[in-house]
Design a protein around this motif. Structure first.
Motif, mmCIF file in Angstrom:
data_model
loop_
_atom_site.group_PDB
_atom_site.id
_atom_site.type_symbol
_atom_site.label_atom_id
_atom_site.label_comp_id
_atom_site.label_asym_id
_atom_site.label_seq_id
_atom_site.Cartn_x
_atom_site.Cartn_y
_atom_site.Cartn_z
ATOM 1 N N GLN A 131 39.523 -44.664 -68.241
ATOM 2 C CA GLN A 131 39.053 -44.463 -66.412
ATOM 3 C C GLN A 131 37.772 -44.834 -67.288
ATOM 4 O O GLN A 131 37.008 -44.201 -66.373
ATOM 5 N N GLY A 132 36.855 -45.449 -67.488
ATOM 6 C CA GLY A 132 35.348 -45.789 -68.162
ATOM 7 C C GLY A 132 35.350 -45.108 -69.183
ATOM 8 O O GLY A 132 35.660 -44.930 -70.138
ATOM 9 N N PRO A 133 34.736 -43.959 -69.134
ATOM 10 C CA PRO A 133 34.292 -42.644 -69.446
ATOM 11 C C PRO A 133 35.009 -41.365 -69.407
ATOM 12 O O PRO A 133 34.794 -40.588 -69.709
ATOM 13 N N ASN A 134 35.794 -41.485 -68.490
ATOM 14 C CA ASN A 134 37.139 -40.663 -67.573
ATOM 15 C C ASN A 134 38.538 -40.213 -68.612
ATOM 16 O O ASN A 134 38.340 -41.638 -68.652
ATOM 17 N N ILE A 135 39.222 -39.198 -68.561
ATOM 18 C CA ILE A 135 40.062 -39.611 -69.477
ATOM 19 C C ILE A 135 41.156 -39.197 -67.672
ATOM 20 O O ILE A 135 40.685 -37.889 -67.169
ATOM 21 N N GLN A 136 41.416 -40.170 -67.749
ATOM 22 C CA GLN A 136 43.042 -40.063 -66.550
ATOM 23 C C GLN A 136 45.126 -39.371 -67.322
ATOM 24 O O GLN A 136 44.465 -39.999 -68.512
ATOM 25 N N ILE A 137 45.085 -38.456 -66.514
ATOM 26 C CA ILE A 137 46.035 -37.441 -67.475
ATOM 27 C C ILE A 137 47.439 -37.940 -66.093
ATOM 28 O O ILE A 137 46.672 -37.681 -64.469
ATOM 29 N N LEU A 138 48.558 -38.766 -65.888
ATOM 30 C CA LEU A 138 49.319 -38.708 -65.734
ATOM 31 C C LEU A 138 48.699 -39.440 -64.161
ATOM 32 O O LEU A 138 49.658 -39.361 -63.084
ATOM 33 N N ASN A 139 48.329 -39.859 -64.120
ATOM 34 C CA ASN A 139 47.058 -40.815 -62.355
ATOM 35 C C ASN A 139 46.951 -39.502 -61.679
ATOM 36 O O ASN A 139 46.937 -40.097 -60.921
ATOM 37 N N GLU A 140 47.168 -37.883 -61.981
ATOM 38 C CA GLU A 140 46.733 -37.228 -61.261
ATOM 39 C C GLU A 140 45.464 -36.421 -61.259
ATOM 40 O O GLU A 140 45.048 -35.909 -60.538
ATOM 41 N N VAL A 141 45.409 -36.268 -62.637
ATOM 42 C CA VAL A 141 44.396 -35.370 -63.119
ATOM 43 C C VAL A 141 43.347 -36.371 -63.624
ATOM 44 O O VAL A 141 43.557 -37.298 -64.748
ATOM 45 N N THR A 142 41.755 -36.226 -63.423
ATOM 46 C CA THR A 142 40.205 -36.611 -64.625
ATOM 47 C C THR A 142 39.923 -35.483 -64.972
ATOM 48 O O THR A 142 39.872 -34.570 -63.963
#
Length: 218
Positions: A131-142
């Protein structure tokens, strides 16, 4: 590309150089003249009692040589290849390549992309995204830059989210601890190598002080 024979005898030994400059030598199992596809049985690199089967596109090979012709006594039919297994391996290879490409992000460092792949292997690539420069996991953690444990942020009010955040934090801590340990070992090894090997100037100074002649370089 070297000229391709009209046919290859089953049982003959052929050496091919691929477009990746890799040499593949093996026994001919099959050859299709129209598609220039050659199937070779080669000694396994991992087990003595197994064989590797290579399917080569000779149009992409830089060199093709017949090392040994079949003596004409080859009467056994080659083992049938499982098309389902070949399709499965192809599908897995394509999926692996696609998921690897998903980890690429021109806006972040190579280290961040490596961390992304580590997390994606644990949670499956379909559950991890950029998500841009962010890592998103399971739509619950960034995980935000610079991707340390303190940069793990919960994006939901799920009761189990604290456990998930703590798990990801532990993964990140282990990742950077392993990298730091590897770098430290490399630095120590390099330092040991330089200190254990005297330089030519120190040899010259030592020889001059003791009155010994300095040996000429050979």
């Amino acid at each position: 590309m070297a000229a391709v024979n009209d046919c290859f005898s089953i049982g003959s030994t052929v050496l091919c150089t691929t477009c990746f400059n890799e040499e593949v030598e093996g026994e001919v199992l099959a050859f299709d003249h129209h598609t220039k596809m050659l199937i070779l049985k080669c000694r396994s690199k991992n087990a003595e009692n197994l064989n590797d089967v290579y399917v080569l596109n000779l149009s992409l090979c830089s060199n093709v040589q017949v090392i040994k012709e079949c003596n004409g006594n080859f009467v056994d039919d080659p083992q049938k290849l499982s098309l389902e297994q070949l399709k499965l391996r192809l599908r897995k290879t394509v999926q692996h390549r696609q998921t690897y490409l998903k980890s690429k992000n021109a806006d972040v460092s190579a280290e961040a992309q490596e961390l992304y792949r580590l997390i994606a292997k644990q949670f499956q690539y379909t559950e991890v995204s950029w998500q841009g420069p962010n890592i998103q996991i399971l739509n619950e953690v960034t995980v935000t830059p610079p991707y340390r444990a303190e940069n793990v942020i919960s994006t939901t009010t799920n009761n189990n989210n604290n456990s998930l955040c703590n798990y990801i934090k532990k993964m990140i801590e282990n990742y950077f601890a392993t990298k730091a340990s590897s770098h430290e070992h490399s630095t120590v090894a390099a330092g040991t190598s330089s200190t254990s090997s005297p330089t030519s100037s120190s040899l010259s100074s030592s020889n001059a002080a003791s009155g010994s002649p300095v040996p000429a370089n050979s």
